[in-house]
Motif scaffolding. Structure first.
Motif, PDB file in Angstrom:
ATOM      1  N   LEU A 179     -10.237  -9.698 -24.183  1.00  0.00           N
ATOM      2  CA  LEU A 179     -11.528  -9.154 -23.760  1.00  0.00           C
ATOM      3  C   LEU A 179     -11.651  -7.664 -24.068  1.00  0.00           C
ATOM      4  O   LEU A 179     -12.596  -7.016 -23.629  1.00  0.00           O
ATOM      5  N   ALA A 180     -10.697  -7.098 -24.805  1.00  0.00           N
ATOM      6  CA  ALA A 180     -10.724  -5.662 -25.063  1.00  0.00           C
ATOM      7  C   ALA A 180     -11.978  -5.258 -25.835  1.00  0.00           C
ATOM      8  O   ALA A 180     -12.631  -4.261 -25.502  1.00  0.00           O
ATOM      9  N   ALA A 181     -12.317  -5.994 -26.874  1.00  0.00           N
ATOM     10  CA  ALA A 181     -13.495  -5.657 -27.672  1.00  0.00           C
ATOM     11  C   ALA A 181     -14.769  -5.751 -26.834  1.00  0.00           C
ATOM     12  O   ALA A 181     -15.687  -4.928 -26.979  1.00  0.00           O
ATOM     13  N   GLU A 182     -14.836  -6.754 -25.953  1.00  0.00           N
ATOM     14  CA  GLU A 182     -16.004  -6.883 -25.078  1.00  0.00           C
ATOM     15  C   GLU A 182     -16.105  -5.695 -24.131  1.00  0.00           C
ATOM     16  O   GLU A 182     -17.198  -5.152 -23.897  1.00  0.00           O
ATOM     17  N   ALA A 183     -14.981  -5.257 -23.577  1.00  0.00           N
ATOM     18  CA  ALA A 183     -14.995  -4.102 -22.675  1.00  0.00           C
ATOM     19  C   ALA A 183     -15.450  -2.847 -23.412  1.00  0.00           C
ATOM     20  O   ALA A 183     -16.218  -2.038 -22.867  1.00  0.00           O
ATOM     21  N   ILE A 184     -15.007  -2.667 -24.647  1.00  0.00           N
ATOM     22  CA  ILE A 184     -15.424  -1.504 -25.431  1.00  0.00           C
ATOM     23  C   ILE A 184     -16.923  -1.560 -25.709  1.00  0.00           C
ATOM     24  O   ILE A 184     -17.638  -0.558 -25.603  1.00  0.00           O
ATOM     25  N   ARG A 185     -17.420  -2.734 -26.071  1.00  0.00           N
ATOM     26  CA  ARG A 185     -18.854  -2.889 -26.338  1.00  0.00           C
ATOM     27  C   ARG A 185     -19.685  -2.521 -25.123  1.00  0.00           C
ATOM     28  O   ARG A 185     -20.688  -1.794 -25.225  1.00  0.00           O
ATOM     29  N   LEU A 186     -19.274  -3.000 -23.952  1.00  0.00           N
ATOM     30  CA  LEU A 186     -20.026  -2.710 -22.733  1.00  0.00           C
ATOM     31  C   LEU A 186     -19.874  -1.243 -22.330  1.00  0.00           C
ATOM     32  O   LEU A 186     -20.816  -0.635 -21.818  1.00  0.00           O
ATOM     33  N   ALA A 187     -18.697  -0.672 -22.565  1.00  0.00           N
ATOM     34  CA  ALA A 187     -18.501   0.744 -22.247  1.00  0.00           C
ATOM     35  C   ALA A 187     -19.393   1.617 -23.129  1.00  0.00           C
ATOM     36  O   ALA A 187     -19.908   2.651 -22.674  1.00  0.00           O
ATOM     37  N   ARG A 188     -19.577   1.221 -24.372  1.00  0.00           N
ATOM     38  CA  ARG A 188     -20.497   1.963 -25.249  1.00  0.00           C
ATOM     39  C   ARG A 188     -21.917   1.914 -24.682  1.00  0.00           C
ATOM     40  O   ARG A 188     -22.627   2.922 -24.666  1.00  0.00           O
ATOM     41  N   GLN A 189     -22.334   0.737 -24.239  1.00  0.00           N
ATOM     42  CA  GLN A 189     -23.667   0.598 -23.654  1.00  0.00           C
ATOM     43  C   GLN A 189     -23.816   1.481 -22.424  1.00  0.00           C
ATOM     44  O   GLN A 189     -24.826   2.164 -22.241  1.00  0.00           O
ATOM     45  N   LEU A 190     -22.810   1.441 -21.578  1.00  0.00           N
ATOM     46  CA  LEU A 190     -22.864   2.197 -20.334  1.00  0.00           C
ATOM     47  C   LEU A 190     -22.923   3.699 -20.610  1.00  0.00           C
ATOM     48  O   LEU A 190     -23.688   4.429 -19.977  1.00  0.00           O
ATOM     49  N   ASP A 200     -18.151   8.296 -20.158  1.00  0.00           N
ATOM     50  CA  ASP A 200     -17.675   8.740 -21.465  1.00  0.00           C
ATOM     51  C   ASP A 200     -16.147   8.753 -21.505  1.00  0.00           C
ATOM     52  O   ASP A 200     -15.534   8.368 -22.503  1.00  0.00           O
ATOM     53  N   GLY A 201     -15.546   9.199 -20.410  1.00  0.00           N
ATOM     54  CA  GLY A 201     -14.084   9.233 -20.353  1.00  0.00           C
ATOM     55  C   GLY A 201     -13.484   7.850 -20.453  1.00  0.00           C
ATOM     56  O   GLY A 201     -12.450   7.647 -21.103  1.00  0.00           O
ATOM     57  N   LEU A 202     -14.135   6.872 -19.826  1.00  0.00           N
ATOM     58  CA  LEU A 202     -13.633   5.505 -19.891  1.00  0.00           C
ATOM     59  C   LEU A 202     -13.721   4.974 -21.320  1.00  0.00           C
ATOM     60  O   LEU A 202     -12.777   4.341 -21.814  1.00  0.00           O
ATOM     61  N   LEU A 203     -14.840   5.216 -21.987  1.00  0.00           N
ATOM     62  CA  LEU A 203     -14.981   4.779 -23.370  1.00  0.00           C
ATOM     63  C   LEU A 203     -13.928   5.433 -24.258  1.00  0.00           C
ATOM     64  O   LEU A 203     -13.299   4.766 -25.096  1.00  0.00           O
ATOM     65  N   ALA A 204     -13.700   6.719 -24.069  1.00  0.00           N
ATOM     66  CA  ALA A 204     -12.669   7.415 -24.855  1.00  0.00           C
ATOM     67  C   ALA A 204     -11.294   6.809 -24.605  1.00  0.00           C
ATOM     68  O   ALA A 204     -10.509   6.609 -25.544  1.00  0.00           O
ATOM     69  N   LEU A 205     -11.005   6.498 -23.347  1.00  0.00           N
ATOM     70  CA  LEU A 205      -9.719   5.882 -23.010  1.00  0.00           C
ATOM     71  C   LEU A 205      -9.549   4.553 -23.728  1.00  0.00           C
ATOM     72  O   LEU A 205      -8.487   4.267 -24.302  1.00  0.00           O
ATOM     73  N   PHE A 206     -10.584   3.721 -23.705  1.00  0.00           N
ATOM     74  CA  PHE A 206     -10.528   2.426 -24.389  1.00  0.00           C
ATOM     75  C   PHE A 206     -10.249   2.604 -25.882  1.00  0.00           C
ATOM     76  O   PHE A 206      -9.397   1.922 -26.461  1.00  0.00           O
ATOM     77  N   LEU A 207     -10.984   3.515 -26.510  1.00  0.00           N
ATOM     78  CA  LEU A 207     -10.841   3.707 -27.956  1.00  0.00           C
ATOM     79  C   LEU A 207      -9.445   4.200 -28.309  1.00  0.00           C
ATOM     80  O   LEU A 207      -8.839   3.741 -29.296  1.00  0.00           O
ATOM     81  N   LEU A 208      -8.909   5.108 -27.521  1.00  0.00           N
ATOM     82  CA  LEU A 208      -7.589   5.664 -27.809  1.00  0.00           C
ATOM     83  C   LEU A 208      -6.488   4.620 -27.635  1.00  0.00           C
ATOM     84  O   LEU A 208      -5.531   4.573 -28.409  1.00  0.00           O
ATOM     85  N   HIS A 209      -6.620   3.782 -26.616  1.00  0.00           N
ATOM     86  CA  HIS A 209      -5.632   2.717 -26.433  1.00  0.00           C
ATOM     87  C   HIS A 209      -5.785   1.639 -27.505  1.00  0.00           C
ATOM     88  O   HIS A 209      -4.795   1.131 -28.045  1.00  0.00           O
ATOM     89  N   HIS A 210      -7.034   1.285 -27.799  1.00  0.00           N
ATOM     90  CA  HIS A 210      -7.278   0.226 -28.774  1.00  0.00           C
ATOM     91  C   HIS A 210      -6.810   0.646 -30.169  1.00  0.00           C
ATOM     92  O   HIS A 210      -6.433  -0.215 -30.986  1.00  0.00           O
ATOM     93  N   ALA A 211      -6.837   1.940 -30.436  1.00  0.00           N
ATOM     94  CA  ALA A 211      -6.398   2.443 -31.741  1.00  0.00           C
ATOM     95  C   ALA A 211      -4.931   2.109 -32.015  1.00  0.00           C
ATOM     96  O   ALA A 211      -4.527   1.943 -33.172  1.00  0.00           O
ATOM     97  N   ARG A 212      -4.125   2.004 -30.965  1.00  0.00           N
ATOM     98  CA  ARG A 212      -2.694   1.731 -31.131  1.00  0.00           C
ATOM     99  C   ARG A 212      -2.385   0.237 -31.195  1.00  0.00           C
ATOM    100  O   ARG A 212      -1.249  -0.152 -31.440  1.00  0.00           O
ATOM    101  N   ARG A 213      -3.385  -0.589 -30.980  1.00  0.00           N
ATOM    102  CA  ARG A 213      -3.136  -2.023 -30.865  1.00  0.00           C
ATOM    103  C   ARG A 213      -2.468  -2.641 -32.098  1.00  0.00           C
ATOM    104  O   ARG A 213      -1.580  -3.484 -31.952  1.00  0.00           O
TER     105      ARG A 213
END
Length: 378
Positions: A179-190, A200-213
């Motif tokens: 569900l990581a991609a779904e969480a990122i999509r919704l965080a972008r909307q939010l 914004d901080g939450l979205l940045a956190l998601f992107l930084l963690h997802h980058a290492r996946r």
């Protein structure tokens, strides 16, 4: 065939918009999904979402009429949805706010959202909360009853929505449901819809963690610890975007826990090698994070960071102050003992940690680490 999981929020929102109470609507959607699994392989619909809405609405009417008969009362019968393609507008984020309604405790709101919107099973949510499945089932059932009759546009709590998205991302990142991609999509909307630095901080956190996946697992599926990851496989585009969003949020001087977490992730992402990681600054950011959430898990992560910044003995002293029953406590202690050169103690703890690991890849990694240290001792 369109992924059923992606259609759940829109279908559920459509029923609630038309006047269905939340609890019965959720049951109707689940019944429609069962019928879809049975019918679609033989005859896939041209409009999957429209098919689900129509089928779920009929299921809702059946449930409502059945309830009316049992209670010997008259029930208002709603019109069936108009035929034609389903509206493509994304109702998912609005549904998140409904599930984060002020009537609910944060724990209940998170559990309800993961179940109704995220599509997780009750068992998966129970494991995330470390409670029996029966306990979580009761919590979700109560939450569904409490939001029944609440309009979809009623205000929710932003802080709860952020915590919901955070748990959804974590489940998608390390659990058995992606569900990581779904969480990122919704965080972008939010983040785009509001003006809140924590969003914004939450979205940045998601992107930084997802980058290492891409580097988290090897070709054979083995878990690769952060220090051993091939950093050339990290997605630099996501890192750059995450850092840019984080810097803009921090510049607004309204620090929160998700911005602090994102700052820690950014420091890891900034290091070209594990040896170049600025652990001193990471410890400082953990201290900032503890101002917002006195979480035992944060203290555990801080203890490991202290071990990297000030030496394993300092890390062991910090971890000794924490509850040994914490998730990953034993694995963290094993790592610090290994760094301190106490290999026999580390082996014992790695084996113990492997015996309680919930994720197969993590269990296998801990088992291999114990075996490698045994070989060194031999």
């Amino acid at each position: 065939m369109t992924e059923l999981r992606e259609l759940i929020p829109g279908v559920l929102a459509a029923l609630v918009h038309r006047g269905a109470d939340f609890a019965t609507a959720e049951d109707a959607v689940q019944e429609a999904l069962i019928r879809a699994v049975e019918a679609w392989p033989a005859e896939p619909p041209a409009d999957p979402k429209g098919w689900l809405i129509t089928t779920a609405w009929r299921c809702f009417l059946d449930l409502a009429r059945s309830d009316a008969a049992r209670r010997n009362r008259e029930v208002r019968v709603f019109d069936e949805p108009e035929r034609g393609p389903a509206v493509s507008t994304d109702e998912t984020l609005r549904l998140y706010f409904l599930c984060a309604h002020p009537r609910l405790t944060p724990a209940s709101a998170v559990a309800l959202t993961l179940r109704a919107v995220g599509g997780l099973t009750t068992g998966q949510i129970a494991r995330a909360y470390l409670v029996p499945e029966a306990t979580m089932a009761q919590r979700i059932s109560r939450a569904k009853r409490m939001v029944s009759g609440v309009r979809l546009d009623s205000p929710g709590d932003l802080g709860t929505v952020l915590r919901v998205l955070y748990l959804v991302f974590n489940e998608g990142y390390s659990g058995d449901v992606d569900l990581a991609a779904e969480a990122i999509r919704l965080a972008r909307q939010l983040a785009a819809a509001g003006d809140d630095p924590e969003a914004d901080g939450l979205l940045a956190l998601f992107l930084l963690h997802h980058a290492r996946r891409p580097a988290r697992t090897g070709p054979d599926g083995r878990l690769v610890p952060l220090a051993e990851q091939d950093r050339t496989r990290w997605r630099r585009d996501l890192i750059a975007e995450g850092v840019e969003i984080l810097q803009a949020a921090l510049a607004r001087d309204a620090l929160g826990e998700f911005q602090a977490q994102a700052a820690i992730a950014a420091l890891h992402a900034d290091a070209q090698t594990a040896a170049e990681t600025d652990w001193v600054q990471i410890v400082e950011w953990y201290d900032e994070l503890l101002r917002f959430t006195d979480s035992p898990v944060v203290r555990l992560n801080r203890a490991v960071a202290v071990g990297a910044a000030d030496g394993p003995r300092a890390g062991l002293a910090a971890i000794a102050e924490l509850d040994p029953g914490l998730p990953r406590y034993t694995a963290s202690a094993a790592y610090l003992h290994e760094q301190a050169g106490e290999l026999e103690q580390a082996v014992r703890l790695y084996v113990e940690a492997a015996g309680t690991a919930q994720i197969v890849a993590e269990r296998d990694h801990l088992t291999r680490r114990a075996a490698e240290l045994r070989q060194r001792l031999a």
